[in-house]
Design a protein around this motif. Structure first.
Motif, PDB file in Angstrom:
ATOM      1  N   SER A   1     -13.548 -22.225  10.185  1.00 36.55           N
ATOM      2  CA  SER A   1     -13.838 -22.863   8.899  1.00 36.55           C
ATOM      3  C   SER A   1     -12.969 -24.111   8.758  1.00 36.55           C
ATOM      4  CB  SER A   1     -13.557 -21.900   7.736  1.00 36.55           C
ATOM      5  OG  SER A   1     -12.192 -21.503   7.733  1.00 36.55           O
ATOM      6  N   GLY A   2     -13.319 -24.931   7.766  1.00 40.53           N
ATOM      7  CA  GLY A   2     -12.576 -26.149   7.527  1.00 40.53           C
ATOM      8  C   GLY A   2     -12.166 -26.268   6.075  1.00 40.53           C
ATOM      9  N   VAL A   3     -11.314 -27.251   5.795  1.00 36.64           N
ATOM     10  CA  VAL A   3     -10.892 -27.529   4.433  1.00 36.64           C
ATOM     11  C   VAL A   3     -10.806 -29.040   4.279  1.00 36.64           C
ATOM     12  CG1 VAL A   3      -8.432 -27.337   5.007  1.00 36.64           C
ATOM     13  CG2 VAL A   3      -9.190 -27.023   2.637  1.00 36.64           C
ATOM     14  N   LEU A   4     -11.258 -29.535   3.129  1.00 42.36           N
ATOM     15  CA  LEU A   4     -11.299 -30.973   2.879  1.00 42.36           C
ATOM     16  C   LEU A   4     -10.711 -31.279   1.509  1.00 42.36           C
ATOM     17  CD1 LEU A   4     -12.279 -33.913   3.451  1.00 42.36           C
ATOM     18  CD2 LEU A   4     -14.475 -33.233   2.445  1.00 42.36           C
TER      19      LEU A   4
ATOM     20  N   TYR B   1      -8.659 -33.573   6.261  1.00 41.75           N
ATOM     21  CA  TYR B   1      -9.647 -32.604   6.746  1.00 41.75           C
ATOM     22  C   TYR B   1      -9.017 -31.821   7.884  1.00 41.75           C
ATOM     23  CZ  TYR B   1     -13.771 -30.630   9.043  1.00 41.75           C
ATOM     24  OH  TYR B   1     -14.673 -29.764   9.608  1.00 41.75           O
TER      25      TYR B   1
ATOM     26  N   THR C   1     -16.987 -25.515   5.096  1.00 44.57           N
ATOM     27  CA  THR C   1     -15.762 -26.217   4.708  1.00 44.57           C
ATOM     28  C   THR C   1     -15.500 -26.022   3.222  1.00 44.57           C
ATOM     29  OG1 THR C   1     -16.018 -27.908   6.419  1.00 44.57           O
ATOM     30  CG2 THR C   1     -14.672 -28.494   4.510  1.00 44.57           C
ATOM     31  N   THR C   2     -14.262 -25.699   2.895  1.00 42.98           N
ATOM     32  CA  THR C   2     -13.847 -25.529   1.505  1.00 42.98           C
ATOM     33  C   THR C   2     -13.318 -26.851   0.966  1.00 42.98           C
ATOM     34  OG1 THR C   2     -13.254 -23.214   1.883  1.00 42.98           O
ATOM     35  CG2 THR C   2     -12.307 -24.289  -0.060  1.00 42.98           C
TER      36      THR C   2
ATOM     37  N   MET D   1     -18.785 -22.542  13.452  1.00 43.65           N
ATOM     38  CA  MET D   1     -18.151 -22.857  12.173  1.00 43.65           C
ATOM     39  C   MET D   1     -18.972 -22.284  11.008  1.00 43.65           C
ATOM     40  SD  MET D   1     -15.295 -24.568  12.503  1.00 43.65           S
ATOM     41  CE  MET D   1     -15.103 -25.560  11.030  1.00 43.65           C
TER      42      MET D   1
ATOM     43  N   PHE E   1      -9.698 -28.114  10.439  1.00 47.85           N
ATOM     44  CA  PHE E   1     -10.561 -26.989  10.775  1.00 47.85           C
ATOM     45  C   PHE E   1      -9.988 -26.251  11.970  1.00 47.85           C
ATOM     46  CE2 PHE E   1     -12.144 -30.208  13.668  1.00 47.85           C
ATOM     47  CZ  PHE E   1     -12.466 -29.496  14.817  1.00 47.85           C
TER      48      PHE E   1
ATOM     49  N   GLN F   1     -17.717 -25.810  -1.986  1.00 47.54           N
ATOM     50  CA  GLN F   1     -17.980 -25.460  -0.595  1.00 47.54           C
ATOM     51  C   GLN F   1     -19.018 -26.410  -0.004  1.00 47.54           C
ATOM     52  OE1 GLN F   1     -16.922 -22.961   1.558  1.00 47.54           O
ATOM     53  NE2 GLN F   1     -15.338 -22.245   0.121  1.00 47.54           N
TER      54      GLN F   1
ATOM     55  N   LEU G   1      -7.052 -20.937   8.740  1.00 46.35           N
ATOM     56  CA  LEU G   1      -8.487 -21.203   8.852  1.00 46.35           C
ATOM     57  C   LEU G   1      -9.090 -20.366   9.975  1.00 46.35           C
ATOM     58  CD1 LEU G   1      -8.309 -25.077   8.488  1.00 46.35           C
ATOM     59  CD2 LEU G   1      -8.929 -23.417   6.707  1.00 46.35           C
TER      60      LEU G   1
END
Length: 353
Positions: free
Chosen positions: A191-194, A203, A74-75, A71, A205, A86, A188
């Motif tokens: 990577s992840g996004v929150l 959340y 996370t954005t 990974m 990923f 980030q 994605l």
């Protein structure tokens, strides 16, 4: 070295690791698991700190490293999905992250010839005597073991039978949520996004499979009452919590209803004055869950399993002394992790304690 018989309830990380160490030290170990087979569910687990020493002692560290999700971070996004910051990879992925099914398969392959696994069964009664523990099972014939270890998770059957109702041990951290996989509509790539809102968090990923992403939808709750309710009620609670939410929430709610790997849980901790009673002891989440928001569940399970095995080996058959030493060694570490769990829950919209 010893003819001591041990029953471990739970074939997860803590149970398998403990079983391996006990077998190595000469114990006769049986593992009972209520699932009909090896669990292939779960998303990603991470390892931190001393957990690497345990993986090395198990002899699986290099193999585990081969499944690194790699990974990249996370954005953080606002309510409309616009980037606002980030987070580094280690925030959610620790020092090493792997898909949980891979860890489960590796541990089972390591131990399947060492331990007597019994799947699709569960303990129904525990009766302690001076010389052993009489155990009755849902399906199997009654047996007597020298020791019984609960490694069976947050809602541990062993803990309920030997220590009392779940309500005595569980401390809800004010949030619940669901996990599932969905099409990677966010594109994605490792990577992840929150996105966090008022009492909600999204959340997602993607790592191993570029076409799929793992999703977690969390929301504030007063109690873990939904954990054992039908899926329809759990889904409705999530739809109510995210009603009116923008960005991709409507799409994720639809994907949730279609998911065949839907999983619901509340962020709760286990707090006990003691982790053993007589010939029965607890390890991992069953005894001292720090909550998923601590990011320490897998590491704590591994470290706890080794600590218990080492204490039993050092005590030369005195289980009372072993259980006391195990707890004295591990409790400060667990206490620190539980503080992290409370802080993490607060960051995701829960009460934190």
């Amino acid at each position: 070295m010893t003819n001591t018989t041990v029953l471990i309830s739970g074939a997860g990380v803590a149970g398998a690791a403990l079983g391996h160490f006990l077998h190595r030290d000469g114990y006769d170990v049986t593992v009972v698991e209520r699932a009909p087979g090896l669990r292939g569910s779960g998303y990603a687990v991470d390892f931190r700190g001393a957990a690497f020493d345990v993986l090395d002692e198990l002899g699986i560290l290099d193999e585990i490293r081969g499944h690194d999700t790699a990974m990249r971070g996370t954005t953080l996004v606002d309510v409309d999905g616009a980037e606002i910051g980030q987070l580094p990879a280690e925030t959610f992925s620790g020092d090493l992250e792997v898909p949980k099914p891979e860890l489960t398969k590796i541990l089972h392959r390591l131990t399947e010839s060492e331990l007597a696994y019994i799947f699709d069964d569960s303990i129904t009664t525990l009766t302690q005597h001076d010389t052993g523990v009489a155990v009755e099972f849902e399906h199997g014939a009654p047996r007597v073991f020298d020791l019984v270890i609960g490694a069976d998770g947050l809602f541990s059957k062993v803990r309920r039978l030997a220590f009392g109702p779940h309500e005595r041990a569980l401390r809800h951290l004010g949030m619940s949520g669901a996990g599932f996989t969905a099409d990677n509509i966010l594109g994605l790539d490792h990577s992840g996004v929150l996105q966090t809102g008022v009492g909600t968090a999204v959340y997602a990923f993607s790592a191993a499979d570029a076409d799929r992403m793992s999703v977690s939808l969390s929301f504030a709750t007063d109690a873990p009452a939904l954990d054992r309710r039908p899926r329809s009620e759990q889904e409705q609670a999530l739809k109510d919590a995210f009603a009116g939410a923008g960005w991709v929430a409507p799409q994720l709610l639809k994907a949730m209803s279609a998911a065949d790997d839907f999983y619901f849980s509340s962020s709760s901790q286990v707090h006990l004055d003691a982790w053993s009673t007589g010939r029965v002891a607890l390890v991992g989440d069953a005894g001292y869950c720090a909550a998923p928001t601590a990011g320490m569940g897998t590491s704590q399970a591994l470290i706890g399993a080794r600590a218990l095995a080492r204490a039993l080996a050092a005590a030369d058959g005195d289980h009372t002394a072993a259980f006391t030493a195990y707890e004295a060694k591990l409790r400060p570490y667990v206490t620190d992790n539980q503080v992290k769990g409370q802080e993490g829950a607060a960051a995701f919209g829960g009460r934190g304690q």
